[in-house]
Each structure stands twice: as C-alpha cells, then as structure tokens.
Design a protein around this motif. Sequence first.
Motif, short mmCIF file in Angstrom:
data_model
loop_
_atom_site.label_atom_id
_atom_site.label_comp_id
_atom_site.label_asym_id
_atom_site.label_seq_id
_atom_site.Cartn_x
_atom_site.Cartn_y
_atom_site.Cartn_z
N ASP A 396 0.86 -1.18 0.00
CA ASP A 396 0.00 0.00 0.00
C ASP A 396 0.90 1.23 0.00
OD1 ASP A 396 -1.68 2.13 0.68
OD2 ASP A 396 -2.88 0.92 2.06
N VAL A 397 0.87 2.02 -1.09
CA VAL A 397 1.79 3.15 -1.22
C VAL A 397 1.14 4.48 -0.82
CG1 VAL A 397 3.19 2.01 -2.99
CG2 VAL A 397 1.26 3.46 -3.70
N ARG A 398 0.02 4.42 -0.13
CA ARG A 398 -0.60 5.64 0.39
C ARG A 398 0.17 6.15 1.61
NH1 ARG A 398 -6.38 4.03 1.96
NH2 ARG A 398 -5.19 2.27 2.80
N GLY A 399 -0.21 7.30 2.10
CA GLY A 399 0.39 7.85 3.30
C GLY A 399 -0.01 7.05 4.53
N ARG A 400 0.75 7.23 5.60
CA ARG A 400 0.51 6.44 6.81
C ARG A 400 -0.85 6.74 7.43
NH1 ARG A 400 6.01 7.54 6.91
NH2 ARG A 400 7.29 5.66 6.80
N GLU A 401 -1.30 7.98 7.35
CA GLU A 401 -2.61 8.30 7.91
C GLU A 401 -3.72 7.62 7.12
OE1 GLU A 401 -3.53 10.09 10.71
OE2 GLU A 401 -1.40 9.85 11.16
N GLU A 402 -3.57 7.57 5.80
CA GLU A 402 -4.55 6.87 4.98
C GLU A 402 -4.58 5.38 5.33
OE1 GLU A 402 -4.66 8.51 0.62
OE2 GLU A 402 -2.59 8.61 1.34
N TRP A 403 -3.40 4.80 5.48
CA TRP A 403 -3.31 3.38 5.81
C TRP A 403 -3.95 3.09 7.17
CZ3 TRP A 403 -1.03 0.34 9.60
CH2 TRP A 403 -0.90 -1.01 9.30
N SER A 404 -3.70 3.98 8.14
CA SER A 404 -4.27 3.76 9.47
C SER A 404 -5.79 3.79 9.44
CB SER A 404 -3.75 4.82 10.45
OG SER A 404 -2.35 4.69 10.64
N ALA A 405 -6.34 4.64 8.59
CA ALA A 405 -7.80 4.77 8.53
C ALA A 405 -8.45 3.48 8.06
CB ALA A 405 -8.19 5.93 7.62
N THR A 406 -7.92 2.87 7.03
CA THR A 406 -8.44 1.60 6.52
C THR A 406 -7.45 1.03 5.53
OG1 THR A 406 -10.30 0.53 5.39
CG2 THR A 406 -9.76 2.76 4.70
N HIS A 407 -7.21 -0.28 5.62
CA HIS A 407 -6.27 -0.93 4.70
C HIS A 407 -6.62 -2.39 4.49
CE1 HIS A 407 -4.43 -1.41 8.76
NE2 HIS A 407 -4.23 -2.65 8.34
N ILE A 408 -6.03 -2.97 3.48
CA ILE A 408 -6.24 -4.37 3.17
C ILE A 408 -5.52 -5.23 4.20
CG2 ILE A 408 -5.77 -6.18 1.46
CD1 ILE A 408 -5.98 -4.01 -0.69
N PRO A 409 -6.18 -6.22 4.78
CA PRO A 409 -5.53 -7.07 5.77
C PRO A 409 -4.23 -7.68 5.24
CG PRO A 409 -7.87 -7.51 5.71
CD PRO A 409 -7.59 -6.59 4.56
N GLY A 410 -3.16 -7.55 6.04
CA GLY A 410 -1.88 -8.12 5.65
C GLY A 410 -1.05 -7.25 4.74
N ALA A 411 -1.60 -6.10 4.31
CA ALA A 411 -0.83 -5.22 3.42
C ALA A 411 0.32 -4.57 4.17
CB ALA A 411 -1.75 -4.16 2.83
N THR A 412 1.40 -4.32 3.45
CA THR A 412 2.53 -3.57 3.97
C THR A 412 2.44 -2.14 3.50
OG1 THR A 412 3.96 -5.53 3.95
CG2 THR A 412 5.05 -3.38 4.00
N ASN A 413 2.55 -1.19 4.41
CA ASN A 413 2.46 0.22 4.05
C ASN A 413 3.86 0.79 3.80
OD1 ASN A 413 1.78 3.32 5.73
ND2 ASN A 413 1.36 2.84 3.61
N ILE A 414 4.13 1.16 2.54
CA ILE A 414 5.36 1.87 2.18
C ILE A 414 4.94 3.07 1.34
CG2 ILE A 414 7.65 1.74 1.14
CD1 ILE A 414 7.51 -1.28 1.28
N PRO A 415 4.87 4.27 1.91
CA PRO A 415 4.48 5.44 1.12
C PRO A 415 5.33 5.57 -0.14
CG PRO A 415 4.55 5.99 3.44
CD PRO A 415 5.13 4.61 3.32
N LEU A 416 4.70 6.00 -1.21
CA LEU A 416 5.37 6.07 -2.51
C LEU A 416 6.71 6.79 -2.44
CD1 LEU A 416 5.55 5.70 -5.54
CD2 LEU A 416 4.01 7.66 -5.82
N ALA A 417 6.77 7.90 -1.70
CA ALA A 417 8.01 8.68 -1.64
C ALA A 417 9.15 7.90 -1.01
CB ALA A 417 7.78 9.98 -0.87
N GLU A 418 8.85 6.82 -0.28
CA GLU A 418 9.87 6.05 0.40
C GLU A 418 10.12 4.69 -0.25
OE1 GLU A 418 8.60 5.72 4.45
OE2 GLU A 418 8.22 7.88 4.65
N LEU A 419 9.44 4.41 -1.35
CA LEU A 419 9.44 3.07 -1.91
C LEU A 419 10.82 2.60 -2.34
CD1 LEU A 419 7.70 0.65 -2.68
CD2 LEU A 419 7.28 1.74 -4.90
N ASP A 420 11.58 3.46 -3.01
CA ASP A 420 12.88 3.00 -3.51
C ASP A 420 13.86 2.69 -2.39
OD1 ASP A 420 13.26 5.61 -2.77
OD2 ASP A 420 14.50 6.14 -4.49
#
Length: 482
Positions: A396-420
């Motif tokens: 999940d490349v959304r921001g951390r606040e977006e991820w905290s609000a709702t996310h797919i079970p088991g998804a890993t949150n890595i904001p796009l700006a930090e992906l590389d």
Amino acid sequence: MLLHRFYDAKLAQASFLVGCQSTGEAIIIDPNRDVEQYLTQARVEGLHITHVTETHIHADFVSGARELAGRTGARLLLSGEGGVDWQYAFAEGDGATLLHDRDELRVGNVRLQVLHTPGHTPEHLTFLLTDLAATDQPMGAFTGDFIFVGDVGRPDLLERAAGEADTMEASARTLYQSLQRFRAQPDHLQLWPGHGAGSACGRSLGAVPTSTLGYERQVNWAFADMTEEQFVERVLTGQPEPPRYFAMMKRINREGPSRQYEHPAPHRLDAPHVLQVVGARDTVVVDLRPAVQVAHAYVPGTINIPMSRAFPTWAGALLPYDRTVYLIAADEDGTSAREAVHDLSRIGIDRVGGWFPPSAVEEWANWSGRSTETIQQVDPDAVARDLEVGRRVVVDVRGREEWSATHIPGATNIPLAELDAHLGELAPDDQVVVHCQSGLRSAIAASLLKSHGVDAVNLAGGMAEWERRGLPVERADAPPSA
C-alpha cells in the motif's frame, strides 16, 4: 500602493510584489526560480524592483531571491534570526542585509515591519505591511509558512525532512509561542500566506488565497483555546510524509542557489538513443504519458511519472539529483517535455539530457528487436482470493494516515516517496500487488518496482474499488472486519 500575488499551482506556492506607485519602487517577497515573471510584472506596472526578501529558507522549491537581486541590483534582505545553524551561507558574500525582529523596511511609502515568528523553521519571519500614504496602522501580513488559511506551518520538517534529530516537539512549542504573540495583532489584519491547498508545508491548508486574522481566530484550529501541551499534540498528529526532495531544497537554499540560471531547452532525440540511456548507470528515463497508456506498452527500465499537477512532488521524491534525466513526452511536439523541464528546474533538477516523442516507444521495439512491456491491472476479487492462500504480497503506497484509517488485511504500508529505499525488503520472486486510493500513485509505484526487476501489478481501482466491493479491511485501531 500596489499588491500583486503570483501563484504556482503545482507547488501550491505564493509570492508577492508590493510596489509604491508614488516612487516607482517595489519589493518581491518569496520569489521562486521563475524570476522573469517578477521582472515582467514590474515593467507592466512601471516599477523598479529595489528590494528582494523571503520569509524563511524554503524546503519545497528553489528560491529565486538571490538571482532576482543579482539581476536587478536590488537590495537582498534575509533573515538573521534562528541561531548559527540557520544562517544563509551566501549572505555575507552577496552583501545581503540581515533582518531581525522589530526591524523596519521602507519601500517608498510602504513600510514593512519584521516579526520573528519561529516554529515552522527557526529563522522564519513575518512581514507586517503598512501603506503610510493612507495610515500608520498595518493593513496586512505576509505570513509565509507561519499562518495559512485554516492551518499553520508544520513544525516537524526540520526533523523529518532536514534530518535535525529531536527537534519536532521543541519547534511545536516555539510555534505555539509565536502564535500567542501574534494574537496581539488586530482582527482586520489581512493575511497573505506563502502556500495554498496541496502544499506539504502544512496538514490541511485552505484553498482560499487570503484571509484575515479575525476570521482565522474563528475557524483555524490553531487559534482555539488550548494549552501548549494540547497544541503540541495536535500539530504533530497526522502530518503527511514530507516529500524526499525537501532536504535537498533546504541545503540548496541555505548554501545559495545559482545567481544566474537559464532554463535549458531540451533537445528532441530519436528512438535509437533510448538504447543508450535506458539502464545506464548515470541516467534515468521518465515516461510522462498517462498511466493508462504506459500500462499497455512501455520501454523496460523507464519510470512512469505522468505529467500532472503532482509531477514536481513525485519527481522530487523519486528522481536522483546526481543523474541525467531523459523524458518520453506525452505528445509528439514535446509540449509536456518542456513543461516537465520547467517543473524540474523549480525543484533543482537541472540535468535534462533531452526528450523522446511518444512514438519512440514502439520505434524502440522495432529498432531493438525487443518487446515493450505492460503493467497488469488485477481485479480486486482475484487479489482477495490470492491473499487467502498467501499467493500475493500487497504493498500500500498511500500515506501512513490513509493506511491507518483503513487498509487491506496483511498489506505492507510503504508510502510512494519512500518506496525505492525499501526495495531490498521485496524478494525477487514475490508477486507484488501495489495500490493507493484510486490508482495514480500505485501506477507510478508499479513502474518503479518493475524498473528494478520486481514482478509488480497494479490493483485496479485501488482502495476505493476494494471498499466499494465490500472486501475485507482493517483499521489501525480496530480488529479486522469483513
């Protein structure tokens, strides 16, 4: 007195010309790198730019103050506040005048009173404006990144963007004290902030360009009655991830942007040149076409950052400053490439080697004997079934606040700006599904991952479509739900 506001929608950044029509003098406040716009407007108004200043050391664009002062012979005025660590390194060499709290400037019949308003940054200044031809009382204030419409400047950037450890809380407390001092100003005071909606320099900036202090007292959360402890907690909660290029901008603007900059004119290149630059150690190729076109056919090894309002933000987050950038335009005449070069220059990326027309993608395939690649769009229902048997890795490349609000079970949150920076966490044989809210950020992410050899696909419709279908979600503060 004359006041003209300049606004860069992509940077959500405002700068100002204030002129005295009686004497023909003018001051520019917070200029960006496109200095021609200030020179042109001054000529139109019959004014001569005699002063150039800025509210603080900017983190989101290359300042044009140094160049503009050099080209006009104007007096360069810079903050002398903030302590030894936050001084302009070029100030003495350029003969700049350092400004301090309670200093006054005169531009013809216009008076600017200097207020030191730290918190967003240690050296931050606010300028109170008085039209002495009419009154001896201030009519407005250029607040920079101190007070916005509906918000205040975030105090966490020194730590989260510039790497100054353990400064967030202290900066938040300083910002609170600056706001308390500013409360003494009258309600009628007009506020001209340095940014509008969309800027990462605040959390929830309003889209209205200006406000008054009286109105902000009523609607801006930062002026509500609260203790310092309550303010610190609120101002540091929910701040979005700062774009990665902010650290570079801070360094460039503190050390000194070039005195004389000319926008490069990018050269059109032919398809065979793609072979020379894709995958080379010192180059990066950016495909400016819409994500839907790139998904159907793109040159392996390129990165898709579509030409949009968000282009400078994602380019600054994902492109290296030490490599030459080549562009695949979204149009045959290269209009989008020239726009991209302009946008890149605003954030200090000047090494652009040239551009290719979109037809070069298919021509490259014919010339090289290789096939173009695609970015697969996968159906949310299929992903949900694969997750049940552990067949997919979801990023999940959304921001951390977006991820905290709702996310797919088991998804890993890595904001796009930090992906590389997290590529090493993905195994070469992982089947990676990337997603954001609607699909724009994840399209960029998928192309970035594939350029590094990761088997990535894009979740069709993103989180919005996932939730619309009633598929399982989790929240950071709640147990899984279906």
